[in-house]
Design a protein around this motif. Sequence first.
Motif, PDB file in Angstrom:
ATOM      1  N   UNK A   1       2.157  32.078 -46.650  1.00  0.00           N
ATOM      2  CA  UNK A   1       2.485  33.251 -47.462  1.00  0.00           C
ATOM      3  C   UNK A   1       3.015  32.876 -48.850  1.00  0.00           C
ATOM      4  N   UNK A   2       4.010  31.973 -48.962  1.00  0.00           N
ATOM      5  CA  UNK A   2       4.496  31.638 -50.300  1.00  0.00           C
ATOM      6  C   UNK A   2       3.458  30.929 -51.167  1.00  0.00           C
ATOM      7  N   UNK A   3       2.575  30.132 -50.565  1.00  0.00           N
ATOM      8  CA  UNK A   3       1.533  29.492 -51.357  1.00  0.00           C
ATOM      9  C   UNK A   3       0.570  30.529 -51.920  1.00  0.00           C
ATOM     10  N   UNK A   4       0.227  31.534 -51.105  1.00  0.00           N
ATOM     11  CA  UNK A   4      -0.656  32.597 -51.584  1.00  0.00           C
ATOM     12  C   UNK A   4       0.002  33.373 -52.714  1.00  0.00           C
ATOM     13  N   UNK A   5       1.283  33.682 -52.564  1.00  0.00           N
ATOM     14  CA  UNK A   5       2.008  34.398 -53.617  1.00  0.00           C
ATOM     15  C   UNK A   5       2.110  33.530 -54.865  1.00  0.00           C
ATOM     16  N   UNK A   6       2.323  32.233 -54.685  1.00  0.00           N
ATOM     17  CA  UNK A   6       2.393  31.321 -55.827  1.00  0.00           C
ATOM     18  C   UNK A   6       1.098  31.292 -56.620  1.00  0.00           C
ATOM     19  N   UNK A   7      -0.023  31.365 -55.933  1.00  0.00           N
ATOM     20  CA  UNK A   7      -1.324  31.389 -56.612  1.00  0.00           C
ATOM     21  C   UNK A   7      -1.469  32.657 -57.447  1.00  0.00           C
ATOM     22  N   UNK A   8      -1.133  33.811 -56.856  1.00  0.00           N
ATOM     23  CA  UNK A   8      -1.275  35.078 -57.567  1.00  0.00           C
ATOM     24  C   UNK A   8      -0.300  35.170 -58.742  1.00  0.00           C
ATOM     25  N   UNK A   9       0.964  34.796 -58.506  1.00  0.00           N
ATOM     26  CA  UNK A   9       1.970  34.896 -59.570  1.00  0.00           C
ATOM     27  C   UNK A   9       1.701  33.896 -60.688  1.00  0.00           C
ATOM     28  N   UNK A  10       1.319  32.676 -60.327  1.00  0.00           N
ATOM     29  CA  UNK A  10       1.075  31.656 -61.339  1.00  0.00           C
ATOM     30  C   UNK A  10      -0.093  31.986 -62.245  1.00  0.00           C
ATOM     31  N   UNK A  11      -1.047  32.729 -61.732  1.00  0.00           N
ATOM     32  CA  UNK A  11      -2.238  33.063 -62.518  1.00  0.00           C
ATOM     33  C   UNK A  11      -2.074  34.362 -63.303  1.00  0.00           C
ATOM     34  N   UNK A  12      -0.977  35.073 -63.108  1.00  0.00           N
ATOM     35  CA  UNK A  12      -0.833  36.424 -63.663  1.00  0.00           C
ATOM     36  C   UNK A  12      -1.001  36.464 -65.174  1.00  0.00           C
TER      37      UNK A  12
END
Length: 303
Positions: free
Chosen positions: A108-119
């Motif tokens: 879950x945190x890795x998926x969120x990290x991908x979305x947030x980092x690319x924002x």
Amino acid sequence: MSRAEVEALAVVGGPPDEAGVRGPRLWWTLGLFGSELTTTFRRWRTLALLGVLAAVPVLIGIAVKIQTGDGGGVGGGPQGGPAFLTQITNNGLFLVFAALAATLPVFLPMAVGVIAGDAIAGEAHGGTLRYLLVAPAGRTRLLLAKYASTMAFCLVATLVVAASALAVGALLFPLGEVTTISGTRISFGDGLIRALLIAVIVAASLIGLAALGLFLSTLTNSGIAAMAATVGLLITVQILDTIPQLHAIQPYLFPHYWLSFADLLREPVYWDEIVKNLGLQALYAAVFGSAAWARFTAKDITA
């Protein structure tokens, strides 16, 4: 977000009225958020991440079912497994708790990290950030829309895990009254409500990481670099949280209270660590959200 979408959003703002003032800002903000939400969940990368998250409960359920069928485990459960795993064979609802406990530290945190980092960095890399700012959005509202869509992803991703686990648990195992960690029994309906509340708290546990990833996204024009930095920092902090010599600083690390959601399965519920977790996430969101705003509003947009 494509240039066509940006131009469409510009229309939402509408021409100035007779007083030279554009349409209600609220409608523009909602339109911007809706566009960001649609763009986020329409990307193949997002769908792939949700697919992987949905597959984790399936794998856990099949593994427990196979091991139980082979006669392993104490009392019909997998021997030596975590507390939630030992209860899955008695009640499929526990697969929800086991799946969330398994995905929260990593998936879950890795998926969120991908979305947030690319924002933000992803828009800069794709050359669409300037066009977004040409539209009457404003940097603050654009940043808020990006963060809101990231938090929406946190909730959706968590609910995907919970829904997949509930479906697999109902298919492979019996459902019924839930035995809490305290040893008392509650109805299946009460257990289902607690499962939903746990999913919401797990999603809320990721808002600090989302703000951190958004801040890192404002520091670079490379989406891959921002995603890698967010995930790398996540791994580093989790390692620090396991070192006994660093016990003095561990309560201030954002993943420290992530698994406190298990206290919702006590009777009565223990709220102390859950409240600490939510307060810590709010603090991280405030600090790194403010840092992201300060960086983004002063940033020279060249792409």
